[in-house]
Scaffold this active site. Structure first.
Site, PDB file in Angstrom:
ATOM      1  N   HIS A  88     139.739  43.711   4.877  1.00 51.78           N
ATOM      2  CA  HIS A  88     139.696  42.351   5.428  1.00 51.78           C
ATOM      3  C   HIS A  88     140.447  41.342   4.560  1.00 51.78           C
ATOM      4  O   HIS A  88     140.680  40.197   4.987  1.00 51.78           O
ATOM      5  CB  HIS A  88     138.245  41.909   5.614  1.00 51.78           C
ATOM      6  CG  HIS A  88     138.032  41.058   6.820  1.00 51.78           C
ATOM      7  ND1 HIS A  88     139.064  40.570   7.594  1.00 51.78           N
ATOM      8  CD2 HIS A  88     136.894  40.589   7.403  1.00 51.78           C
ATOM      9  CE1 HIS A  88     138.581  39.854   8.586  1.00 51.78           C
ATOM     10  NE2 HIS A  88     137.258  39.842   8.501  1.00 51.78           N
ATOM     11  N   ARG A  89     140.831  41.721   3.351  1.00 53.63           N
ATOM     12  CA  ARG A  89     141.674  40.835   2.546  1.00 53.63           C
ATOM     13  C   ARG A  89     143.080  40.756   3.131  1.00 53.63           C
ATOM     14  O   ARG A  89     143.772  39.739   2.993  1.00 53.63           O
ATOM     15  CB  ARG A  89     141.766  41.349   1.104  1.00 53.63           C
ATOM     16  CG  ARG A  89     140.466  41.367   0.325  1.00 53.63           C
ATOM     17  CD  ARG A  89     140.631  42.032  -1.016  1.00 53.63           C
ATOM     18  NE  ARG A  89     141.057  43.436  -0.891  1.00 53.63           N
ATOM     19  CZ  ARG A  89     141.293  44.235  -1.923  1.00 53.63           C
ATOM     20  NH1 ARG A  89     141.151  43.786  -3.159  1.00 53.63           N
ATOM     21  NH2 ARG A  89     141.668  45.490  -1.735  1.00 53.63           N
TER      22      ARG A  89
END
Length: 497
Positions: A468-469
């Site tokens: 999700h980064r």
């Protein structure tokens, strides 16, 4: 003549240890440069190590089945080169490597290297104990120069005659508490024997217990007057024998072969090493480093199944195994081409996002040694037939345990085919250094609304885990939707390709 010691090298990925699987040479064998001398298991693969020298094997310094630290000497070879001269271009052993310290002043060196100074071979002295010379020097002395003894008062020793020419001297200060003479220790076997002797049992029963290795003192007696019977001994021996779990057939648990069974047979402890250890380290690092998020989609893959059946009849695909995974792999590549942002990695050290202009497609493979994830280099350049051949080669090599560390490095995105085990889907953990992994579930015939009518269709579930980064929810959803579109209608690949 000179003797060379070969330290275990790092065969890739900064590994710190490897297991000696099989020696290909024995002591006394003559070897040549680059001849394979040993097979090791490092990371998730078997690697053959060549000899850096030509000469005669004089010692094997590590046994098969043992785990050795990188930098530790594993073999000794005597060469014809004079001492101090390079032989066959062999690399020099590192000055400091993982191994045993040879003593003060020698540092951390390879086993067998370093100075001999300070290396004590004798028994280590107990803390607080002083050498005999120091004890003698510290004893208080009389005026005549003779040392006074701190002997126990119960030792009969003649008292020295008083010297009338000298004034009485004050009594010397006590040298310390009297040292008690240690009690003679009783061997454990003797104590156990004495305890067993007090147990009531007839001589034949005692002999049976001895033959079976049973301590009579631990047997519950059932005979008259508390006597141990033959049946008591036999029952105790059978109860203490290791038992295999009834749920595991003896021929279907190779994963227990290297373990140790507990005394009651209810547990087996297996050392964590090799593939399992490496997999655990990678999964823990990934799970607690990259914030995972997973999106799901259910897909009608009836047209994919028709394509697979057609390709199996195609002459060009006669020598390769065609499965729905092949179409899924192509769909993943086509979707990457439409959403290149997902083909990236996070560089924590430099605080940069690395976008890759190539796709090294990882295929998770279950092998007898554990899970490995080799990748197909530059998979984006392959057509469907080339991709099928690459998958076949990759999986066969992995199952044979021959995947090299380089084949598992620098992956871009991975597919894990959980459907082959009948699993609908899962939430896969990212391969370290990658931003996405697709779980391809089991394909089942299910009721499905097709063109306004309920029909039996081939259906599967997809699950995409992303970092999700790097990947926002919208990008993950769009990417997964494109993979699903290709599986729903493989002809779409002709337009996107």
């Amino acid at each position: 003549m000179t003797t060379q010691r070969f330290p275990l090298p790092d065969v890739g990925e900064g590994l710190t240890e490897a297991e000696i699987v099989e020696w290909r040479v024995a002591v006394g064998d003559t070897v040549t440069v680059n001849q394979v001398i040993v097979e090791i298991e490092s990371a998730k693969s078997l690697v053959e190590l060549p000899s850096p020298w030509a000469g005669t094997v004089t010692a094997l310094l590590a046994e098969e089945g043992t785990t050795v630290d990188v930098g530790t000497a594993i073999i000794e070879i005597t060469t014809d080169a004079p001492a101090g001269a390079p032989s066959g271009g062999a690399p020099e052993a590192p000055a400091a490597a993982a191994g045993e310290a040879s003593g003060e002043g020698s540092g951390s060196v390879l086993v067998g290297y370093g100075t001999g100074d300070g290396a004590g071979g004798g028994r280590r002295r107990r803390r607080g104990a002083a050498p005999a010379a120091e004890v003698e020097a510290k004893r208080p002395t009389s005026r005549s120069g003779t040392s006074t003894s701190s002997a126990r008062p119960d030792v009969d020793a003649p008292a020295p005659a008083p010297d009338p020419a000298q004034a009485p001297a004050p009594a010397p200060a006590p040298a310390g508490p009297a040292i008690e003479k240690p009690m003679a220790s009783v061997p454990a076997s003797s104590a156990a024997g004495a305890q067993s002797a007090r147990v009531l049992a007839k001589p034949p029963v005692r002999k049976l217990a001895k033959d079976l290795g049973v301590d009579l003192a631990s047997v519950h007696p059932t005979g008259p007057g508390g006597i141990v019977t033959r049946e008591d001994v036999v029952a105790h021996a059978e109860g203490a024998a290791p038992k295999a779990l009834a749920t595991y057939p003896d021929d279907d648990r190779p994963w227990l072969a290297s373990g140790t069974v507990s005394g009651d047979g209810r547990q087996t402890r297996v050392p964590v090493k090799s593939v399992r250890k490496r997999t655990a380290e990678a999964m823990v690092a990934s799970a607690f480093t990259a914030p995972h998020v997973t999106v799901f989609q259910t897909v009608d893959v009836t047209k994919t199944m028709k394509l697979v059946a057609s390709l199996k009849e195609d002459r060009d695909f006669a020598d390769v195994r065609v499965t729905p995974l092949l179409v899924a792999a192509k769909a993943v590549l086509l979707a990457v081409n439409r959403h290149p942002q997902i083909n990236a990695s996070w560089d924590e050290a430099s605080q940069e996002i690395v976008y890759k202009h190539y796709v090294n497609l990882g295929i998770a493979a279950a092998t007898p040694r554990g899970l490995v994830v080799p990748n197909i280099k530059d998979a984006h350049t392959l057509d469907l037939l080339g991709l099928a051949k690459a998958i076949a080669t990759l999986t066969s090599t992995a199952r044979a345990g021959r995947t090299q560390p380089a084949d598992m490095a620098d992956g871009s995105i991975t597919i894990t085919n959980v459907g082959i085990f009948g699993t609908d889907t899962g939430t896969p953990i990212l391969n370290p250094g990658e931003a996405g992994i697709l779980a391809f579930g089991a394909i089942r015939k299910q009721p499905w609304v097709h063109k306004g009518k309920i029909k039996a269709r081939w259906v599967t579930q997809l699950a995409l885990s992303v970092d999700h980064r790097l990947v926002d929810g919208e990008l993950a959803a769009r990417y997964l939707a494109d993979v699903a579109k290709v599986l729903e209608d493989p002809a779409r690949g002709l337009v996107w390709g």
